[in-house]
Design a protein around this motif. Structure first.
Motif, short mmCIF file in Angstrom:
data_model
loop_
_atom_site.label_atom_id
_atom_site.label_comp_id
_atom_site.label_asym_id
_atom_site.label_seq_id
_atom_site.Cartn_x
_atom_site.Cartn_y
_atom_site.Cartn_z
N ASP A 415 0.89 -1.16 0.00
CA ASP A 415 0.00 0.00 0.00
C ASP A 415 0.93 1.21 0.00
N TRP A 417 1.93 5.05 -0.31
CA TRP A 417 1.51 6.45 -0.23
C TRP A 417 2.55 7.33 -0.91
N THR A 428 5.56 2.85 2.50
CA THR A 428 5.07 1.51 2.15
C THR A 428 5.96 0.50 2.85
N ALA A 441 -0.34 2.20 5.36
CA ALA A 441 0.64 2.12 4.28
C ALA A 441 1.93 1.46 4.77
#
Ligand code: WT7
Length: 656
Positions: A415, A417, A428, A441
């Motif tokens: 995830d 950012w 991440t 994240a």
């Protein structure tokens, strides 16, 4: 659902932490947790490992020059060319391998080997030069997801002309504003493209935009639709195919660029109505895109890697074009929508091409969830090794669905950012190293330093919400806003820096929460910027479009929660004659927004109201309008000058 499935769902739902799969760890590009300490110990020198992923014409003197902060410079006096790095240097070993696998919406397929892509880029670069493009001229591209777009970008990079790609879904007005702002005298566009099987004209929009550009423009038009659409050519315009054919076999030496020379401009929305021209450089940006593709997306030359974003946004620049091609891999490009002709289109492509990594957005994942698991289930997705998400916060339920139904619980999910301004990923987990926590994240990347602070700039404790800040420069950072150093400082560095002590803190305008392991959960924008389906829109831009519609006196735009899009546009409108219901006006408002920005900014709901809730000092209480849009309990309204208006508006939204 069978009993077994029910149990499985319950187990997943209860699980908050996920370990990287062993099979992934064994083969990962970056698997040693020592990377974090190495970056700290050798900072900023550790960033050389990013630059070393590239070929340089001449070596840099200094990794970081911070003598004129926040105008940082990276890899100073180093020289390189981005097109050489994405093409020429791969020719010997990978000339016959696919650089781009393109899939058209109607099912056409085109494969560009590195040799073919190199050839067409050279031919088009020669053509651009002949049209008069010189080093440092900004070339605008207004094109959808067709291969000529990356060809044009790389051709520009080859001759040292920065590109400015305008998302094809943006309106004619948006194109004109960007071309004017960048003083861009060249445009590459196309006749149209396909959407849900039908030809969608695009050239009219380009023409309309060009009418509002106050200077001469040389235009090149790609013929995507052939006989399906007889597009209106203007006098003096050039046909892409003819240009390329006229330069068949041409070779153009890649121009040596300084590391700090601009590679491209990308306009993005900010708090004011005027979009910001984010400037990215050749050395720092390309190193950063390559390094993050290597470390986070685990890209290897033999992969077939797919980022389903549009090249018209930064995600596509960094992770469809520059990162993957710098690393010599195969990058997939899909023209169309994920549910055409059927809702399994993506999974059909993953299966057919043996896609190894998939990088997409939460809004897409939420749509897949809604459509049902039978679509991915009917395809063999076992080629996938890694999944990624970007663009907006992902809710844990969507994360888990992605992890299970697409990744078969066997692929790490990153995830990531980041922002247009950061050039590449910032927060991440590293997929072979960090445990994953759905919804969060993760920590900053090695070498990146971020924190969550309160209004005064002091770090908040674990578990508390505050503002995300970045404490140190990084190679992929924007260098400035085009022709506007002052706004660059105001927008990003004013809030939390301490210039007297030469301490510079970057403020991305996101709210966030930190946990006890240093994982950061990004909560969303804290400025007047909306995130609709992962697309960034300024409320001011939408408001000024609405106020421009005849019959509108005042407007306030806020984001309301939306199941699929994340956020949707809610427009509260006061009419000039005080009428409160007017279907025709509602339609004109929607049209007005589409004309000024594009269909992505289309209001979900237009609410006519005699007044807007304002404080005694006359400020619109947006927070309240958001709560109303979301049907939430309202807090204290006693500070309002006109508290009565609230229940009135509430009843209208409720009845919508
Ligand atoms: C804004 C930046 C990065 C390329 C796409 C968008 C939001 C982005 C995440 C994420 C939570 C995210 C932020 C950011 N955002 N990624 N993984 N989790 N929020 O680029 O158009 O410049 O928008 O998107 O709010 O500030 P952008």
């Amino acid at each position: 659902m069978s009993d077994e499935e029910v149990q499985l769902e319950a187990r997943l739902e209860a699980q908050d932490v996920f370990e990287p799969p062993e099979s992934f760890v064994e083969q990962a590009n970056v698997a040693d947790p020592a990377i974090y300490d190495e970056f700290e110990d050798e900072w900023p020198g550790a960033w050389e490992r990013a630059a070393e992923l590239l070929d340089w014409d001449s070596e840099w003197d200094q990794v970081l020059d911070d003598s004129d902060a926040p105008f940082y410079e990276w890899f100073t006096d180093g020289e390189l060319n981005a097109s050489h790095n994405c093409l020429d240097r791969h020719l010997d070993e990978r000339g016959e391998e696919a650089a781009i696998e393109w899939i058209g919406e109607l099912g056409e397929k085109r494969t560009y080997s590195y040799a073919q892509l190199h050839r067409e880029v050279n031919e088009f670069a020669a053509a651009l030069r002949e049209l008069g493009v010189e080093e440092d001229d900004v070339v605008t591209m207004y094109m959808p997801m067709i291969p000529e777009l990356p060809v044009a970008m790389l051709a520009c990079a080859r001759i040292g002309a920065p590109h400015s790609v305008v998302f094809a879904g943006f309106s004619a007005d948006a194109l004109a504003t960007r071309m004017e702002s960048a003083d861009s005298e060249f445009l590459v566009t196309c006749d149209g493209y396909y959407r849900r099987g039908d030809p969608l004209p695009h050239k009219e929009k380009a023409n309309e935009g060009l009418e509002d550009v106050g200077h001469e423009v040389e235009t090149v038009v790609v013929d995507r639709l052939d006989d399906d659409y007889d597009h209106p050519m203007k006098e003096g315009e050039h046909d892409y195919d003819e240009l390329v054919a006229a330069h068949e076999g041409a070779e153009v030496d890649p121009v040596t660029r300084d590391a700090e020379d601009m590679l491209f401009l990308m306009y993005t929305s900010g708090t004011t109505g005027q979009p910001k021209g984010v400037k990215h450089t050749t050395g720092g940006y390309l190193s950063y895109a390559a390094w993050t593709s290597h470390a986070v997306l685990d890209v290897k030359p033999d992969d077939t890697y797919w980022c389903s974003a549009d090249i018209g946004w930064i995600t596509g620049h960094s992770y469809i074009v520059y990162g993957p091609l710098a690393l010599g891999t195969t990058t997939v490009m899909y023209e169309g929508t994920p549910d055409y002709p059927e809702k399994d289109r993506l999974w059909e492509i993953v299966e057919e091409y043996d896609v190894t990594q998939l990088y997409t957005a939460p809004t897409a994942i939420r749509a897949f969830m809604k459509w049902g698991k039978e679509y991915p289930d009917s395809h063999d997705l076992s080629s996938l090794r890694l999944l990624g998400t970007v663009g907006e916060p992902i809710n844990p339920r969507a994360w888990k669905w992605y992890y299970k139904h697409i990744g078969d619980e066997d692929c790490p999910v990153v995830d990531t950012w980041w922002q247009t301004e950061t050039g590449g990923m910032m927060l991440t987990t590293l997929p072979a190293i960090g445990e994953m926590k759905p919804g969060s994240a993760g920590p900053p990347l090695p070498g990146v330093s971020a924190d969550v602070v309160d209004v005064g700039g002091d770090p908040v404790g674990a578990g508390e919400a505050g503002y995300l800040v970045v404490n140190r420069p990084w190679p992929g950072m924007l260098r400035t806003l085009y022709n506007n150093d002052e706004r660059f400082i105001d927008e990003y560095w004013r809030e939390y820096s301490n210039p007297d002590r030469d301490e510079w803190v970057y403020f991305p305008e996101d709210g966030a929460k930190l946990d006890e392991d240093g994982y950061i959960t990004v909560l969303g924008r804290v400025d007047d910027v909306l995130n609709v389906s992962g697309h960034r829109l300024g409320t001011m831009e939408i408001e000024s479009a609405i106020v421009g519609v005849e019959g509108v006196a005042e407007a306030a735009v806020v984001g309301g929660k939306h199941d699929i899009k994340g956020e949707a546009v809610y427009a509260y409108v006061i009419t000039e004659d005080g009428t409160e219901e007017n279907e025709a006006l509602r339609e004109r408002i929607i049209e007005g927004v589409e004309d000024a920005i594009g269909p992505i900014a289309r209001p979900e709901s237009v609410i006519f109201t005699p007044e807007l809730p304002k404080t005694r000092s006359g400020k619109i209480m947006r927070r309240l309008l958001e709560d109303i849009a979301n049907g939430e309990e309202l807090g204290d309204t006693s500070t309002l000058r006109n508290p009565d208006v609230v229940s009135d508006i509430q009843s209208k939204v409720g009845g919508d």
